[in-house]
Design an enzyme around this catalytic site. Structure first.
Site, mmCIF file in Angstrom:
data_model
loop_
_atom_site.group_PDB
_atom_site.id
_atom_site.type_symbol
_atom_site.label_atom_id
_atom_site.label_comp_id
_atom_site.label_asym_id
_atom_site.label_seq_id
_atom_site.Cartn_x
_atom_site.Cartn_y
_atom_site.Cartn_z
ATOM 1 N N HIS A 1 47.132 7.544 -12.423
ATOM 2 C CA HIS A 1 46.159 6.727 -12.567
ATOM 3 C C HIS A 1 45.916 4.615 -12.284
ATOM 4 O O HIS A 1 45.321 4.702 -11.566
ATOM 5 C CB HIS A 1 45.215 7.278 -13.975
ATOM 6 C CG HIS A 1 43.693 6.551 -13.896
ATOM 7 N ND1 HIS A 1 42.834 7.263 -13.049
ATOM 8 C CD2 HIS A 1 42.510 5.558 -14.351
ATOM 9 C CE1 HIS A 1 41.832 6.727 -13.386
ATOM 10 N NE2 HIS A 1 41.433 5.484 -13.887
ATOM 11 N N HIS B 1 35.616 10.611 -12.213
ATOM 12 C CA HIS B 1 36.128 10.765 -13.554
ATOM 13 C C HIS B 1 35.552 11.725 -13.775
ATOM 14 O O HIS B 1 34.475 12.601 -15.126
ATOM 15 C CB HIS B 1 34.563 9.760 -14.466
ATOM 16 C CG HIS B 1 34.764 9.243 -15.296
ATOM 17 N ND1 HIS B 1 34.500 8.947 -16.404
ATOM 18 C CD2 HIS B 1 36.042 8.016 -15.486
ATOM 19 C CE1 HIS B 1 34.556 8.016 -17.341
ATOM 20 N NE2 HIS B 1 35.899 7.673 -16.554
ATOM 21 N N ASN B 2 36.809 12.941 -13.335
ATOM 22 C CA ASN B 2 36.789 14.456 -12.958
ATOM 23 C C ASN B 2 37.441 14.895 -14.800
ATOM 24 O O ASN B 2 36.328 15.778 -14.945
ATOM 25 C CB ASN B 2 37.782 14.297 -12.568
ATOM 26 C CG ASN B 2 37.489 14.176 -10.939
ATOM 27 O OD1 ASN B 2 36.524 13.728 -10.912
ATOM 28 N ND2 ASN B 2 38.808 14.000 -9.403
ATOM 29 N N ARG C 1 31.048 -1.752 -13.287
ATOM 30 C CA ARG C 1 32.166 -3.294 -13.114
ATOM 31 C C ARG C 1 32.786 -3.644 -12.085
ATOM 32 O O ARG C 1 32.456 -4.026 -11.849
ATOM 33 C CB ARG C 1 32.216 -2.567 -14.488
ATOM 34 C CG ARG C 1 31.289 -2.541 -15.922
ATOM 35 C CD ARG C 1 32.434 -2.823 -17.409
ATOM 36 N NE ARG C 1 32.729 -1.276 -17.397
ATOM 37 C CZ ARG C 1 32.320 -0.766 -17.651
ATOM 38 N NH1 ARG C 1 30.919 -0.268 -18.486
ATOM 39 N NH2 ARG C 1 33.426 0.401 -17.991
ATOM 40 N N ASP D 1 36.620 -6.316 -14.966
ATOM 41 C CA ASP D 1 36.296 -5.856 -15.995
ATOM 42 C C ASP D 1 37.552 -4.727 -16.257
ATOM 43 O O ASP D 1 39.066 -4.345 -16.317
ATOM 44 C CB ASP D 1 35.740 -4.684 -15.067
ATOM 45 C CG ASP D 1 36.087 -3.253 -14.272
ATOM 46 O OD1 ASP D 1 36.721 -3.699 -14.026
ATOM 47 O OD2 ASP D 1 35.759 -2.120 -14.716
ATOM 48 N N GLN E 1 33.820 1.200 -23.452
ATOM 49 C CA GLN E 1 33.358 0.788 -22.379
ATOM 50 C C GLN E 1 32.015 -0.697 -22.847
ATOM 51 O O GLN E 1 32.714 -1.303 -23.306
ATOM 52 C CB GLN E 1 32.197 1.786 -22.225
ATOM 53 C CG GLN E 1 32.868 2.885 -21.640
ATOM 54 C CD GLN E 1 32.822 2.607 -20.564
ATOM 55 O OE1 GLN E 1 32.542 3.019 -19.185
ATOM 56 N NE2 GLN E 1 34.599 3.262 -20.714
ATOM 57 N N SER F 1 43.041 10.279 -7.865
ATOM 58 C CA SER F 1 42.854 11.273 -9.055
ATOM 59 C C SER F 1 44.135 12.805 -8.675
ATOM 60 O O SER F 1 43.297 13.837 -7.530
ATOM 61 C CB SER F 1 41.526 11.598 -9.025
ATOM 62 O OG SER F 1 41.444 12.407 -10.403
#
Lengths: 747, 221
Positions: free
Chosen positions: A49, A100-101, A121, A273, A319, A535
Site C-alpha cells: 500500500h 478503500h476496498n 485530506r 495528512d 482519522q 490497490s
C-alpha cells in the site's frame, strides 16, 4: 506504562507482512535487530500500500507531463493549471482518486466514509478547497446474500461523510459482477481548487522547525490498516473489523476550514495528512522528501486513550489528523486558529539534520533508525507476468428478434439501470456551483467565474479482463470522451488501479497490460496521469469463491469548459430533430452487455479503441459543441446505441424514431459497444456547417433517426419494434428500489 | 441593507447563503461566528444557513441552538428583524423555540437530495410576497432530518394562522401535512427545509429561490 520489549521472532516478522528476505533488508538497513516499534515502521512503509513495490517498476511507464501539469505523481495529489478564476487569480485543480476496498468490505459504512475522508485530506492538504467528490464502485451479484448490506452501507457511508463536510458528490459509476462477491471496490475521488501561488507540499525543511500535530486525537483504531490492505482476504475477513478506522466528518469539516485559514498566511513550511499508516507514513514521507531527520516526542501526541504505546501511536490510523512543519515563531498564531475550530494542536517534535527518525517516549528512545533506507531501500519487485491470452472471435451470435424488447430488458439490468436511488442520497448541490450531475460528465462551476470543471470516472472491467491492453486504453479514452461530450477540454487524469494478487503471473500480466494500454491512450490523447493509487490483493476466500476481482483500473478525468453556457447535456431538446451518429461504427458485440444479459455469454474480444479516430472525433465534437451547433450529445457505451438513445430520450421525455438503414446486422448496429462514437442532435440552421466541418475533420456522420413523442420506434425491414418511454422508465428506475427495498436503510 | 449569516462549526451552506445575499443586496453579509454574543449594529436581516452544525450530534440543530449568538438572534427576532433559517437553520430555529415543531429523520430514512415542487401557501409574508398564493415553485432539498412534526393542535393553529409558508407538492420526507416551511406568529421568522439559495441563478436550473430573497430584502430596502 512501557511495554516489555519482545524478541523479534520470525512469527512476529510474518505477522507484520514482511517476507524473510525483506526482513534481511531491514537488518542490513539498520545494522542490528529492530525493536517492535522499528519493525512496525518498516512493515507499514514497505507494505504494498505504501511502497508500491509490485507496481512501481511499471507505473514509471505512464506519461505524467504536459505544459499544464504543475505537479505530477509523488505528492498527496496531482495539480494542473486551470486558468484564471475570479479577480484574475491563476487557479489550479488538485485531484486524486484512492481505494478503500478492504475496509469497505469488512465494515461498509465506515470503510466508505473514511475513504471519502482520506481522499478529501489528500486534496486540502495541498491548499485546495474541495469542490467535488466522485466515486467508482464495484459490487458483486445483486442477489448475493451480503450484497444489499454492502451496497447500503457504502452508499450511506459516502453520503454520510460527503454530505456533512459540505462537498458535493457529483458523479460516479457502479458495476456489478460476481468477481466482486468477496471483494467489493470503493474508489473515491476528490477535486479541489487552489490559487497557484498557494499550493502546499510535503517536503519538511528547516533544522529546528517545529513539527505540529493537528486534528483529532490518536486512538487505537485502524492499527495496521495498510498491512491489511496488502494481503488477500482469508476466511477470517470479518475478524479484521477492528482494523477499520472510524470517521468523523464533522471534525474533517473543521479541519478543512482551520487548515485553509492557516494556509492563507505564510506560516506553513510543509504539510501532509495522516492517511494509511498514520503518523508513520506522514512523518517518514515529509522527512524523506526534504532529506532531513525528525525527533518526535510521543508523550506530546494528543491521545484518545491512556496507556498507548509508541508502537500503537505510530501505527494508528485514527482519522482527521494532519502533520505540519511550521516556520519558527508561528506556533501561537497557528494554535489560535486550531483552537478557534476546537481542534487539537500540539508541537510534537522538531526537524533535525541527522537523517534519522528518533522517537522518544517516557524519557527513553524507542526508535532510532535512518530514514533513507525506509524510502530508498524499499523492496522493488519485477514480478513475473504472463500476457492475457487473446479472446477468440465471437461465433454463432444470434440475431435479435425484438430490438425494443431487448432494450427494455437492458435498461433494467444492474449495470445500466438508473442510479437515482444512490445519487439522491448524496448532496450534489452544496456549494451552489453544481451545473450538472449524471449525463456524460459532471460540471461544477469554478466559483465566481463563467467557466466550469468537467469530471468523469470510468472503467469497463469486463473489457480489461478480456484484453487488459484494450481495456486500459478504453478506460482512459472513456473519461476523455465523456468530458469532450459536454464540450469541455480534457486535461489530465488520476487513477485507482485495483487488481488481485500480483504474485500470480496472470494477475501481474493484467496489471502490465492495463498500464500499457493506459499509457498508449494518455500519449495519444495528450492526457497525462498526475496522481493515483494502487490497490492489490483484491481477492478473497471469504465467500467461498477464491476469486480474483476483474482487473479494474478506474480512471478519473478532469477537464475545463471555457464558457459554461456552451455545455450540452444528453437529453433530446425537442421533437423533429435529426439524430446523428458521429464517429466510426463497427457493430462490435464482443463483451457487450447485450450478449451477457440477453444471451448469458461473456465472450469475445472487447471493442477496439482506435486512438487516432478517438482523438479526431472527440476534438470535432468539442469544437462543434463550442460553436453552438450541437443541442444534445451522448457517447455510446454499455448497451450500445440503443441504450444511448434510450438515455437521451428518458432524460427529457422525448422519443426517437430510428428509420435509417443500418450498416450492420440489427443487434450489431444497436447493441454493439463501438468506441469513440457519439449520438448528437444538431440545430437546423447549423446542420450544413456541422456536416461541412465533419467532412473536413474526416469524421464520419451517419443519420440514425429523428426525435418524436413519447416512444422509441425501430423501423426495420419487415417490422417495427417499439417501446414507450413510460415502459422504459419503469424498467430503468425499478432496479435499485426493488433490490434495496424499504429496509435498505437499516444496514 | 445590512445582512448577517450565522456560522456554526459544521455549517456548510454559509458561503452559498452569503452569495445569494450579496447577489440581491449588492453588499456582502457579515459572517458572524457562533461564539460571538452580539450581532453587528444595525443588522436588518439574519440568515441561519444549512449544514451539519456540531455534526448533527445529539439532535440536528440542538447544540447550535444553545450557541451564545442565538440569544442575540432571538432578541433581534423579537424586535421584528427578519430571520431566515434554511435546512439546518430551520432545525436550529425549532430547537431554539423560535418556531414551533421539530424536524425528525426522513420517513424513508435516507438522505434525500432533489429539486422538488413546492406549493406557496402564504404569499403575504415578507419572505413570500413575490409569489402568488397557490403557485408551484421548484426548489432543491438536501436533508436527512426534514420530517416536520408538531402535534395536531399546533398544526391546526399554524395552518389557521396562515403560518405554513410552503408545502411539498409531493411527499418528500414524511412531513406532517407536507409542511416545508413555517413562519412564526409575527411573520418575521421563516424556517424551511428547501434551499432557496440553490435556485438563484439560471445555471442552477431555476431561479425560483431568488424571488424569496428579493421579496425579503426588497421590502426593507
Amino acid at each position: 506504562m512501557t511495554q516489555p520489549a519482545p524478541a523479534i521472532t520470525p512469527e512476529i516478522v510474518a505477522e507484520h507482512g514482511l517476507s524473510p528476505e525483506e526482513y534481511d533488508r531491514v537488518l542490513a538497513a539498520i545494522g542490528r535487530e529492530p525493536n517492535l516499534v522499528e519493525l512496525g515502521i518498516f512493515s507499514v512503509m514497505w507494505s504494498e500500500h505504501c511502497s508500491y513495490k509490485s507496481s512501481r517498476i511499471h507505473l514509471k511507464k505512464l506519461p505524467t507531463e504536459a505544459p499544464w501539469v504543475i505537479c505530477g505523481p509523488g505528492e498527496n495529489a496531482g495539480v494542473i493549471d486551470i486558468g484564471e478564476g475570479a479577480g484574475g487569480k491563476k487557479l489550479a485543480a488538485i485531484f486524486k482518486m484512492e481505494s478503500h476496498n478492504h475496509p469497505s468490505y469488512i465494515e461498509p459504512y465506515q470503510g466508505a466514509a473514511t475513504g471519502v475522508g482520506g481522499i478529501l485530506r489528500d486534496v486540502f492538504t495541498m491548499g485546495a478547497r474541495p469542490v467535488a467528490n466522485l466515486n467508482a464502485l464495484r459490487f458483486g451479484r445483486p442477489d448475493h446474500p451480503k450484497m444489499k448490506h454492502l451496497i447500503s452501507g457504502v452508499v450511506h457511508g459516502i453520503g454520510g461523510y460527503g454530505n456533512c463536510v459540505g462537498v458535493p458528490t457529483v458523479g460516479g459509476e457502479v458495476n456489478f459482477h460476481k468477481a466482486y462477491d468477496g471483494n467489493i471496490l470503493v474508489n473515491a475521488m476528490t477535486v479541489g481548487v487552489a490559487e497557484q501561488d498557494k499550493i502546499f507540499y510535503s517536503a519538511a525543511s528547516g533544522v529546528g522547525n517545529p513539527i505540529v500535530y493537528v486534528g483529532s486525537k490518536t486512538g487505537r483504531d485502524g492499527i495496521h490498516g495498510a498491512t491489511m490492505a496488502s494481503a488477500d482476504f482469508g476466511e477470517d475477513a470479518e475478524e479484521k473489523r477492528p482494523t477499520v478506522q472510524v470517521g468523523d466528518p464533522f471534525t474533517e469539516k473543521l479541519l478543512i476550514e482551520a487548515c485553509l485559514e492557516l494556509m492563507a498566511s505564510d506560516a506553513i513550511v510543509a504539510i501532509q495528512d495522516m492517511g494509511a499508516a498514520g503518523l508513520t507514513s506522514s512523518s517518514v514521507e515529509m522527512a524523506s522528501k526534504g532529506g532531513v531527520g525528525l525527533h518526535l516526542k510521543m508523550d506530546d501526541v494528543p491521545q484518545r486513550e491512556t496507556g498507548m504505546t509508541a508502537y500503537e501511536m505510530m501505527l494508528s490510523e485514527s482519522q482527521e489528523r494532519m502533520l505540519m512543519v511550521l516556520k519558527p515563531g508561528k506556533e501561537e498564531f497557528a494554535k489560535a486558529i486550531f483552537h478557534k475550530w476546537e481542534l487539537d494542536f500540539a508541537v510534537i517534535g522538531t526537524v533535525t539534520d541527522t537523517g534519522r527518525m528518533v522517537l522518544e517516549h517516557h524519557g527513553e528512545i524507542v526508535c532510532d533508525i535512518p530514514l533513507a533506507p525506509l524510502a530508498d531501500d524499499a523492496p522493488l519487485y519485477d514480478r513475473p507476468h504472463v500476457p492475457t491470452p487473446k479472446q477468440p472471435e465471437l461465433t454463432n451470435v444470434p440475431e435479435t428478434t425484438d430490438v425494443a424488447a431487448d432494450l427494455k430488458t437492458l435498461m433494467g439490468t444492474p449495470d445500466i439501470a438508473s442510479r437515482r436511488w444512490i445519487w439522491e442520497q448524496y448532496d450534489s448541490q452544496v456549494g451552489a456551483d453544481t451545473l450538472q450531475t449524471g449525463g456524460d460528465a459532471a460540471l461544477v462551476r469554478i466559483h465566481g467565474t463563467n467557466r466550469a470543471l468537467a469530471m468523469s470516472t470510468d472503467c469497463t472491467p469486463r473489457y480489461c479482463y478480456a484484453d487488459p491492453v484494450e481495456g486500459g486504453k478504453q478506460a482512459v479514452a472513456e473519461t476523455w470522451r465523456n468530458i469532450s461530450a459536454v464540450g469541455a477540454t480534457p486535461l489530465a487524469i488520476t487513477n485507482c488501479l485495483n487488481f488481485a494478487n500480483p504474485q500470480r503471473p496472470e494477475i501481474m500480466g493484467q496489471i502490465v497490460g492495463c498500464l500499457d494500454g493506459m499509457a498508449q491512450a494518455c500519449r495519444a490523447l495528450d492526457y497525462p496521469i498526475v496522481s493515483g493509487n494502487v490497490s492489490l490483493y483484491n481477492e478473497s476466500k471469504a465467500t467461498g469463491g477464491g476469486s480474483a476481482i476483474l482487473p479494474t483500473p478506474a480512471i478519473g478525468g478532469v477537464g475545463v469548459i471555457e464558457d459554461l453556457n456552451k455545455a450540452v447535456g444528453i437529453g433530446f431538446r425537442r421533437t423533429g430533430d435529426i439524430v446523428l451518429a458521429v464517429g466510426e461504427r463497427a457493430g462490435h458485440l464482443g463483451q457487450s452487455v447485450w450478449l451477457r444479459e440477453i444471451h448469458g455469454r461473456e465472450e469475445g474480444p472487447p471493442p477496439q479503441v482506435n486512438l487516432r479516430c478517438e482523438k479526431r472525433t472527440g476534438d470535432f465534437i468539442r469544437t462543434a459543441i463550442n460553436a453552438g451547433w450541437i443541442t444534445a450529445c451522448h457517447d455510446v457505451s454499455d448497451g450500445g446505441m440503443a441504450v444511448t438513445l434510450a438515455e437521451m430520450a428518458l432524460k427529457s421525455n422525448i422519443g426517437v424514431l430510428v428509420s435509417e438503414e443500418q450498416p450492420f446486422g440489427v443487434a450489431e448496429s444497436f447493441f454493439g459497444e463501438d468506441q469513440g462514437l457519439y449520438l448528437v442532435t444538431v440545430c437546423d440552421t447549423c446542420l450544413a456547417d456541422f456536416l461541412d466541418a465533419a467532412g473536413r475533420a474526416d469524421v464520419p456522420v451517419d443519420p440514425v433517426g429523428r426525435t418524436i413523442k413519447d416512444r422509441i420506434v425501430f423501423e426495420l425491414e419487415g417490422s417495427d419494434h417499439q417501446v414507450t418511454l413510460a415502459e422504459l422508465r419503469e424498467a430503468h428506475e425499478g432496479f435499485f428500489p426493488n433490490l434495496m427495498g424499504a429496509d435498505a436503510a437499516l444496514a | 441593507m445590512k445582512t448577517a449569516v450565522i456560522v456554526f462549526p459544521g455549517s456548510n451552506c454559509d458561503r452559498d447563503m452569503a452569495v445569494a445575499l450579496e447577489q440581491v443586496t449588492g453588499r456582502a453579509p457579515a459572517m458572524v461566528w457562533h461564539r460571538d454574543t452580539d450581532l453587528p449594529d444595525g443588522t436588518d436581516f439574519i440568515a441561519l444557513p444549512g449544514g451539519f452544525s456540531y455534526g448533527d450530534y445529539l439532535r440536528s440543530g440542538a447544540m447550535a441552538a444553545r450557541s451564545p449568538i442565538l440569544r442575540s438572534v432571538a432578541d433581534a427576532a423579537g424586535r421584528g428583524v427578519p430571520v431566515l433559517g434554511v435546512c439546518n437553520g430551520f432545525q436550529v430555529l425549532t430547537e431554539a423555540q423560535l418556531l414551533p415543531g421539530a424536524l425528525m429523520r426522513n420517513a424513508g430514512l435516507n438522505f434525500v437530495c432533489r429539486t422538488v415542487p413546492l406549493k406557496v401557501e402564504n404569499s403575504q409574508s415578507l419572505f413570500t410576497a413575490s409569489y402568488n398564493a397557490g403557485e408551484e415553485i421548484n426548489i432543491p432539498v438536501a436533508h436527512h432530518d426534514g420530517n416536520y412534526f408538531a402535534d395536531a393542535a399546533t398544526l391546526d393553529r399554524i395552518e389557521g394562522e396562515g403560518r405554513v409558508a410552503f408545502r411539498y407538492a409531493d411527499s418528500v420526507n414524511g412531513s406532517a401535512r407536507d409542511i416545508a416551511g413555517v413562519l412564526n406568529d409575527a411573520g418575521n421568522v421563516l424556517g424551511m427545509m428547501p434551499h432557496p439559495e440553490r435556485a438563484i441563478d439560471r445555471a442552477h436550473g431555476g431561479t425560483d429561490g431568488l424571488r424569496l430573497f428579493e421579496a425579503a430584502l426588497g421590502v426593507l430596502a
